[in-house]
Design a protein around this motif. Structure first.
Motif, PDB file in Angstrom:
ATOM      1  N   ASN A 286       0.828  -1.214   0.000  1.00 52.60           N
ATOM      2  CA  ASN A 286       0.000   0.000   0.000  1.00 52.60           C
ATOM      3  C   ASN A 286       0.859   1.259   0.000  1.00 52.60           C
ATOM      4  N   ARG A 287       1.895   1.273   0.843  1.00 48.51           N
ATOM      5  CA  ARG A 287       2.769   2.444   0.914  1.00 48.51           C
ATOM      6  C   ARG A 287       3.459   2.675  -0.427  1.00 48.51           C
ATOM      7  N   TYR A 288       3.915   1.612  -1.048  1.00 41.76           N
ATOM      8  CA  TYR A 288       4.603   1.694  -2.333  1.00 41.76           C
ATOM      9  C   TYR A 288       3.667   2.225  -3.420  1.00 41.76           C
ATOM     10  N   ASN A 289       2.431   1.758  -3.435  1.00 37.05           N
ATOM     11  CA  ASN A 289       1.480   2.159  -4.476  1.00 37.05           C
ATOM     12  C   ASN A 289       0.848   3.524  -4.255  1.00 37.05           C
ATOM     13  N   GLU A 290       0.906   4.039  -3.051  1.00 39.05           N
ATOM     14  CA  GLU A 290       0.328   5.362  -2.773  1.00 39.05           C
ATOM     15  C   GLU A 290       1.268   6.503  -3.130  1.00 39.05           C
ATOM     16  N   ARG A 291       2.507   6.215  -3.364  1.00 41.01           N
ATOM     17  CA  ARG A 291       3.497   7.255  -3.649  1.00 41.01           C
ATOM     18  C   ARG A 291       3.460   7.647  -5.124  1.00 41.01           C
ATOM     19  N   GLN A 292       3.887   8.883  -5.363  1.00 42.42           N
ATOM     20  CA  GLN A 292       4.089   9.329  -6.737  1.00 42.42           C
ATOM     21  C   GLN A 292       5.360   8.666  -7.253  1.00 42.42           C
ATOM     22  N   PRO A 293       5.370   8.228  -8.494  1.00 43.03           N
ATOM     23  CA  PRO A 293       6.578   7.589  -9.019  1.00 43.03           C
ATOM     24  C   PRO A 293       7.782   8.537  -8.943  1.00 43.03           C
ATOM     25  N   HIS A 294       8.920   7.976  -8.643  1.00 34.85           N
ATOM     26  CA  HIS A 294      10.181   8.706  -8.598  1.00 34.85           C
ATOM     27  C   HIS A 294      10.477   9.248  -9.997  1.00 34.85           C
ATOM     28  N   ASP A 295      11.101  10.419 -10.080  1.00 34.36           N
ATOM     29  CA  ASP A 295      11.439  11.017 -11.375  1.00 34.36           C
ATOM     30  C   ASP A 295      12.302  10.095 -12.229  1.00 34.36           C
ATOM     31  N   GLY A 296      13.055   9.232 -11.584  1.00 30.46           N
ATOM     32  CA  GLY A 296      13.909   8.305 -12.327  1.00 30.46           C
ATOM     33  C   GLY A 296      13.128   7.414 -13.274  1.00 30.46           C
ATOM     34  N   TYR A 297      11.900   7.054 -12.903  1.00 26.91           N
ATOM     35  CA  TYR A 297      11.087   6.225 -13.784  1.00 26.91           C
ATOM     36  C   TYR A 297      10.737   6.976 -15.073  1.00 26.91           C
ATOM     37  N   GLN A 298      10.497   8.265 -14.969  1.00 30.23           N
ATOM     38  CA  GLN A 298      10.208   9.062 -16.168  1.00 30.23           C
ATOM     39  C   GLN A 298      11.436   9.143 -17.073  1.00 30.23           C
ATOM     40  N   ILE A 299      12.602   9.284 -16.455  1.00 26.58           N
ATOM     41  CA  ILE A 299      13.842   9.312 -17.234  1.00 26.58           C
ATOM     42  C   ILE A 299      14.018   7.986 -17.967  1.00 26.58           C
ATOM     43  N   LEU A 300      13.821   6.878 -17.269  1.00 26.54           N
ATOM     44  CA  LEU A 300      13.943   5.572 -17.913  1.00 26.54           C
ATOM     45  C   LEU A 300      12.932   5.411 -19.042  1.00 26.54           C
ATOM     46  N   ARG A 301      11.719   5.881 -18.830  1.00 26.57           N
ATOM     47  CA  ARG A 301      10.686   5.791 -19.880  1.00 26.57           C
ATOM     48  C   ARG A 301      11.091   6.614 -21.105  1.00 26.57           C
ATOM     49  N   ARG A 302      11.627   7.823 -20.874  1.00 27.10           N
ATOM     50  CA  ARG A 302      12.070   8.650 -22.014  1.00 27.10           C
ATOM     51  C   ARG A 302      13.199   7.973 -22.773  1.00 27.10           C
ATOM     52  N   TRP A 303      14.128   7.375 -22.052  1.00 26.23           N
ATOM     53  CA  TRP A 303      15.216   6.655 -22.730  1.00 26.23           C
ATOM     54  C   TRP A 303      14.649   5.531 -23.572  1.00 26.23           C
ATOM     55  N   ARG A 304      13.732   4.761 -22.977  1.00 24.92           N
ATOM     56  CA  ARG A 304      13.122   3.652 -23.721  1.00 24.92           C
ATOM     57  C   ARG A 304      12.420   4.172 -24.967  1.00 24.92           C
ATOM     58  N   ASP A 305      11.608   5.208 -24.804  1.00 30.51           N
ATOM     59  CA  ASP A 305      10.836   5.727 -25.923  1.00 30.51           C
ATOM     60  C   ASP A 305      11.709   6.396 -26.979  1.00 30.51           C
ATOM     61  N   SER A 306      12.841   6.950 -26.553  1.00 32.13           N
ATOM     62  CA  SER A 306      13.734   7.632 -27.485  1.00 32.13           C
ATOM     63  C   SER A 306      14.596   6.671 -28.285  1.00 32.13           C
ATOM     64  N   TYR A 307      14.970   5.564 -27.683  1.00 32.10           N
ATOM     65  CA  TYR A 307      15.953   4.706 -28.315  1.00 32.10           C
ATOM     66  C   TYR A 307      15.437   3.354 -28.782  1.00 32.10           C
ATOM     67  N   PHE A 308      14.203   3.012 -28.446  1.00 32.39           N
ATOM     68  CA  PHE A 308      13.667   1.716 -28.846  1.00 32.39           C
ATOM     69  C   PHE A 308      12.264   1.887 -29.389  1.00 32.39           C
TER      70      PHE A 308
END
Length: 114
Positions: free
Chosen positions: A69-91
């Motif tokens: 519950n604690r894990y799912n109630e938090r806003q995702p860390h900015d690092g996840y957005q960075i990883l998503r941008r890398w994925r979307d940019s390069y693959f």
């Protein structure tokens, strides 16, 4: 002296970035540690013991339920957005490395670097 150290660190970062860029595969494993202070061990609590599922299921599921519950109630860390941008940019949607496609003469979707 500090300038020389900074230059050495920059060289290290550049070598690391080049090694990542040249890699055929990159596996990134990210989880609860993205959310917790690095000085805290997320799983150090005695209630995290997997044997509790047999010996004290209420305590075991209480710990994991609270953690979930604690894990799912938090806003995702900015690092996840960075990883998503890398994925979307390069693959592409099929996991094809756009850099390899560019080298072969195809069009890539290279985006901003982080």
């Amino acid at each position: 002296m500090a300038e020389k150290k900074a230059k050495g660190e920059q060289d290290e970062f550049e070598r690391a970035a080049q090694a990542i860029w040249d890699a055929q595969f990159l596996l990134i494993v990210a989880g609860p540690s993205f959310y917790e202070d690095s000085s805290k061990s997320v799983f150090a609590d005695e209630r995290c013991n997997p044997e509790l599922v047999q010996t004290d299921p209420e305590k075991f599921f209480g710990f994991w339920g609270t953690f979930y519950n604690r894990y799912n109630e938090r806003q995702p860390h900015d690092g996840y957005q960075i990883l998503r941008r890398w994925r979307d940019s390069y693959f592409d949607a099929h996991g094809v490395d756009q850099r390899k496609r560019q080298q072969a003469g195809g069009r890539g979707n290279r985006g901003e670097g982080e």
